[in-house]
Motif scaffolding. Structure first.
Motif, PDB file in Angstrom:
ATOM      1  N   ALA A 122      -2.787 -13.995  -4.780  1.00  0.00           N
ATOM      2  CA  ALA A 122      -1.519 -13.524  -5.347  1.00  0.00           C
ATOM      3  C   ALA A 122      -0.432 -14.591  -5.242  1.00  0.00           C
ATOM      4  O   ALA A 122       0.349 -14.803  -6.174  1.00  0.00           O
ATOM      5  N   LEU A 182       1.333  -6.490  -2.085  1.00  0.00           N
ATOM      6  CA  LEU A 182      -0.006  -6.141  -1.601  1.00  0.00           C
ATOM      7  C   LEU A 182       0.077  -5.365  -0.280  1.00  0.00           C
ATOM      8  O   LEU A 182      -0.701  -4.426  -0.048  1.00  0.00           O
ATOM      9  N   SER A 185      -3.981 -12.082  -0.733  1.00  0.00           N
ATOM     10  CA  SER A 185      -2.631 -12.632  -0.597  1.00  0.00           C
ATOM     11  C   SER A 185      -2.587 -14.080  -1.057  1.00  0.00           C
ATOM     12  O   SER A 185      -1.643 -14.512  -1.733  1.00  0.00           O
ATOM     13  N   TYR A 192       4.527 -11.463  -4.397  1.00  0.00           N
ATOM     14  CA  TYR A 192       3.470 -10.478  -4.645  1.00  0.00           C
ATOM     15  C   TYR A 192       2.587 -10.248  -3.417  1.00  0.00           C
ATOM     16  O   TYR A 192       1.835  -9.273  -3.368  1.00  0.00           O
TER      17      TYR A 192
END
Length: 418
Positions: free
Chosen positions: A150, A162, A147, A158
């Motif tokens: 991302a 996930l 995370s 994003y």
């Protein structure tokens, strides 16, 4: 392949479903111009619904023979919530997504307890559930790292994509567990083999939960603890991000990763500590971690302060994640209401947790983050006072139950631990 392998995979991917994207969501909404009190309100509304469905979710796990379907349903809710956040940042769409996320997280707890109890039995429950928690924390670490990456490279939206991917992986993993590997009677805390006549098997009345004094005391102390503890992570992420202006997703990821690493280590040793010192002493130690964490957070609102703050969180939460379900199984096994009991305890605990973001957000917005941390940490005094004052009752009930449990039939799960 041992059936516990896909169970560990479920625990791994369920991490994002149970934890949700709350800390990252707070950072994301703050970047959209939301204030801490509004963010706290949204998280609270979702948590209230999650709290209300936790006990019914436990009853559902007790009643269903296909307990894997509960995990599938929770995963689908997580996927839907992630899609809503991706396409909308309005108040009500975000609120509805948090309601779905809270329901999914609330349902997943009793579902994993039922699956574990139905595969490992009562005597080995703490060992297998400890392994589950190791996998769960490893999943949280992986999710936090991914995370953070991302959020840095692609943007915070994003992070929620996930979450959806983890939900899909959780569905695939739970379907790999053979249905026959989960003994339906043992999974709800009935000491009966599956091949016995089900018409002669009856669970205790639900009222027995209200007559179990130790269970009620456990729920009370957890509610007070959760009221102070639940808002710490999102508030501390917001405080550090606001003070240092940048790297918000990385700060949040670091918060999660550090605590999850400590939780993973704590989960490895949790069952050994429980068997050596007993439930009462292990849980007492976890309650002490909250004031220590709060004072550290108030004093060190810097990136370096993440380390000690989250170490305290990891120690307390890591031990509780194994000790609380194991204690509920210890107190209720044989009643046929184990998962209902798990849901009831988690629901009362969630009552404190769902008010925590609202209280913490209001205090931070009105008086500043340090005051909010100290006020939240002081709530541990309630947990410590009740737990110490009623210690003799809880330890006596645990000792009495050991003799009762030794007389009940149990699964032979030795092959799972070779």
């Amino acid at each position: 392949m041992k059936p516990t392998f896909p169970l560990l995979a479920v625990s791994f991917f369920a991490a994002d479903i149970q934890a949700g994207a709350g800390p990252f969501l707070g950072i994301y909404l703050q970047a959209q111009g939301w204030t801490p009190d509004t963010i706290g309100t949204v998280l609270t509304l979702g948590a209230i619904v999650g709290m209300l469905v936790t006990a019914p979710a436990g009853a559902l796990v007790d009643a269903l023979r296909q307990r894997r379907a509960v995990v599938v349903g929770a995963s689908v809710l997580t996927i839907m919530a992630a899609c809503v956040i991706w396409f909308s940042q309005g108040f009500w769409p975000i609120t509805l997504s948090q309601i779905a996320t809270a329901i999914a997280g609330s349902v997943m707890g009793p579902a994993l307890t039922g699956l574990t109890l139905g595969m490992a039995g009562q005597k080995n429950f703490d060992r297998q559930f400890g392994r589950n928690q190791v996998a769960n924390h490893a999943g949280n670490i992986a999710a936090a790292v991914l995370s953070g990456a991302a959020g840095w490279w692609l943007g915070l939206p994003y992070v929620f994509a996930l979450c959806a991917l983890f939900g899909v992986a959780c569905i695939v993993s739970v379907m790999l567990i053979p249905a026959r590997a989960v003994h339906r009677h043992y999974a709800r805390g009935l000491a009966q083999d599956d091949d016995q006549d089900t018409s002669k098997i009856h669970a205790d009345s639900m009222r027995m939960l209200l007559r179990n004094r130790s269970l009620l005391l456990l729920a009370i102390v957890l509610a007070a603890f959760s009221l102070g503890n639940s808002a710490m992570l999102p508030l501390y992420s917001l405080a550090v991000a606001a003070a240092h202006r940048g790297g918000a997703s990385q700060i949040t990821a670091a918060n999660i990763v550090i605590s999850q690493i400590v939780m993973l280590v704590a989960a490895i040793y949790a069952s050994r500590l429980i068997r050596r010192f007993g439930f009462w002493w292990v849980l007492l130690a976890t309650f002490v971690t909250l004031p220590a964490r709060a004072l550290t957070a108030a004093w060190l609102a810097s990136p370096w302060g993440i380390v000690p703050v989250q170490i305290f969180d990891g120690l307390g939460s890591g031990l509780q994640a194994v000790a609380i379900p194991a204690l509920v199984v210890h107190l209720l096994h044989g009643s046929g209401r184990v998962n209902l009991g798990q849901g009831a305890v988690l629901g009362i605990e969630a009552a404190g947790g769902c008010l925590s973001p609202l209280l913490g957000g209001w205090l931070a917005n009105r008086y500043g983050y340090p005051v909010a941390f100290v006020a939240l940490g002081s709530l541990a005094i309630v947990s410590l006072a009740v737990w110490i004052a009623q210690g003799d009752v809880i330890r006596r009930d645990c000792d009495t139950r050991r003799d009762t449990l030794d007389k009940l039939t149990d699964l032979d799960a030795t092959a799972l631990f070779r």
